[in-house]
Design a protein around this motif. Structure first.
Motif, PDB file in Angstrom:
ATOM      1  N   LYS A 113      33.779 -29.649  -8.621  1.00  0.00           N
ATOM      2  CA  LYS A 113      34.855 -28.989  -9.363  1.00  0.00           C
ATOM      3  C   LYS A 113      35.047 -27.546  -8.899  1.00  0.00           C
ATOM      4  O   LYS A 113      36.183 -27.072  -8.776  1.00  0.00           O
ATOM      5  CB  LYS A 113      34.597 -29.077 -10.867  1.00  0.00           C
ATOM      6  N   LEU A 114      33.948 -26.845  -8.604  1.00  0.00           N
ATOM      7  CA  LEU A 114      34.061 -25.479  -8.079  1.00  0.00           C
ATOM      8  C   LEU A 114      34.694 -25.470  -6.690  1.00  0.00           C
ATOM      9  O   LEU A 114      35.521 -24.616  -6.382  1.00  0.00           O
ATOM     10  CB  LEU A 114      32.688 -24.799  -8.038  1.00  0.00           C
ATOM     11  N   LEU A 115      34.307 -26.426  -5.855  1.00  0.00           N
ATOM     12  CA  LEU A 115      34.895 -26.491  -4.512  1.00  0.00           C
ATOM     13  C   LEU A 115      36.392 -26.759  -4.593  1.00  0.00           C
ATOM     14  O   LEU A 115      37.175 -26.170  -3.839  1.00  0.00           O
ATOM     15  CB  LEU A 115      34.212 -27.558  -3.661  1.00  0.00           C
ATOM     16  N   LEU A 116      36.797 -27.627  -5.499  1.00  0.00           N
ATOM     17  CA  LEU A 116      38.224 -27.951  -5.625  1.00  0.00           C
ATOM     18  C   LEU A 116      39.043 -26.726  -6.014  1.00  0.00           C
ATOM     19  O   LEU A 116      40.214 -26.629  -5.652  1.00  0.00           O
ATOM     20  CB  LEU A 116      38.430 -29.091  -6.625  1.00  0.00           C
ATOM     21  N   ASP A 117      38.422 -25.779  -6.726  1.00  0.00           N
ATOM     22  CA  ASP A 117      39.106 -24.515  -7.033  1.00  0.00           C
ATOM     23  C   ASP A 117      39.280 -23.662  -5.779  1.00  0.00           C
ATOM     24  O   ASP A 117      40.223 -22.877  -5.691  1.00  0.00           O
ATOM     25  CB  ASP A 117      38.315 -23.714  -8.079  1.00  0.00           C
ATOM     26  N   LEU A 118      38.380 -23.809  -4.805  1.00  0.00           N
ATOM     27  CA  LEU A 118      38.449 -23.038  -3.553  1.00  0.00           C
ATOM     28  C   LEU A 118      39.408 -23.649  -2.533  1.00  0.00           C
ATOM     29  O   LEU A 118      39.875 -22.955  -1.639  1.00  0.00           O
ATOM     30  CB  LEU A 118      37.067 -22.964  -2.883  1.00  0.00           C
TER      31      LEU A 118
END
Length: 162
Positions: free
Chosen positions: A102-107
């Motif tokens: 989920k954090l990567l998808l924000d990046l």
């Protein structure tokens, strides 16, 4: 108390942890699509130095309370953006992969995004589905860790629709 998970730039000091993680036979079996020689540290370091030098790859260390527990990245395979991740076996089943994705998808604003997993890797399937990916296809591919061709599922994360 929930452990603090962050994604941070990969440091060369993280690579020995990644190398040990890739050598675990259970993890290799689950991941399936891994390099042929898990014990060849020189080849591992050479491959990772190339990845680290490639600015087109978004690559992050998964850090939980100051401990390196794995990695996650987004790269292009034949012009298609794809996500991959790896966690040390001792960190499986704790929700860390889902949180890291989920954090990567924000990046990574690019959509659609793809991910691949061995069909029998139920944990990875759950991570991808919790991240909003849905099954988009299936193919057979040779899995070095299993020394045979296996079924691989292809997942896709569509652009958000208003």
């Amino acid at each position: 108390m929930k452990k603090k998970l962050i994604l941070r730039e990969i440091d060369e000091d993280d690579l020995p942890v990644f190398f040990l993680q890739q050598r675990d036979p259970d993890a290799r079996h689950m991941a399936a699509f891994v390099p042929k020689s898990p014990h060849d540290e020189e080849a591992f370091m050479k491959r990772w130095k190339k990845i680290l030098a490639d600015d087109s790859v978004i690559k992050r260390t998964i850090d939980v309370d100051g401990e390196v527990i794995g990695m996650i990245s987004c790269f292009e395979r034949e012009g298609t953006p794809e996500v991959t991740y790896w966690l040390g076996k001792e960190h499986w089943g704790k929700g860390f992969a889902t949180r890291a994705l989920k954090l990567l998808l924000d990046l990574v604003p690019k959509r659609p995004l793809y991910a691949r997993t061995a069909k029998d890797n139920r944990a990875s399937v759950r991570v991808l589905e919790k991240g909003g990916f849905s099954l988009a296809g299936e193919e057979k591919a040779f899995a070095n860790a299993r020394d045979k061709e296996i079924d691989e599922w292809i997942y896709k994360l569509e652009p958000d629709r208003d």
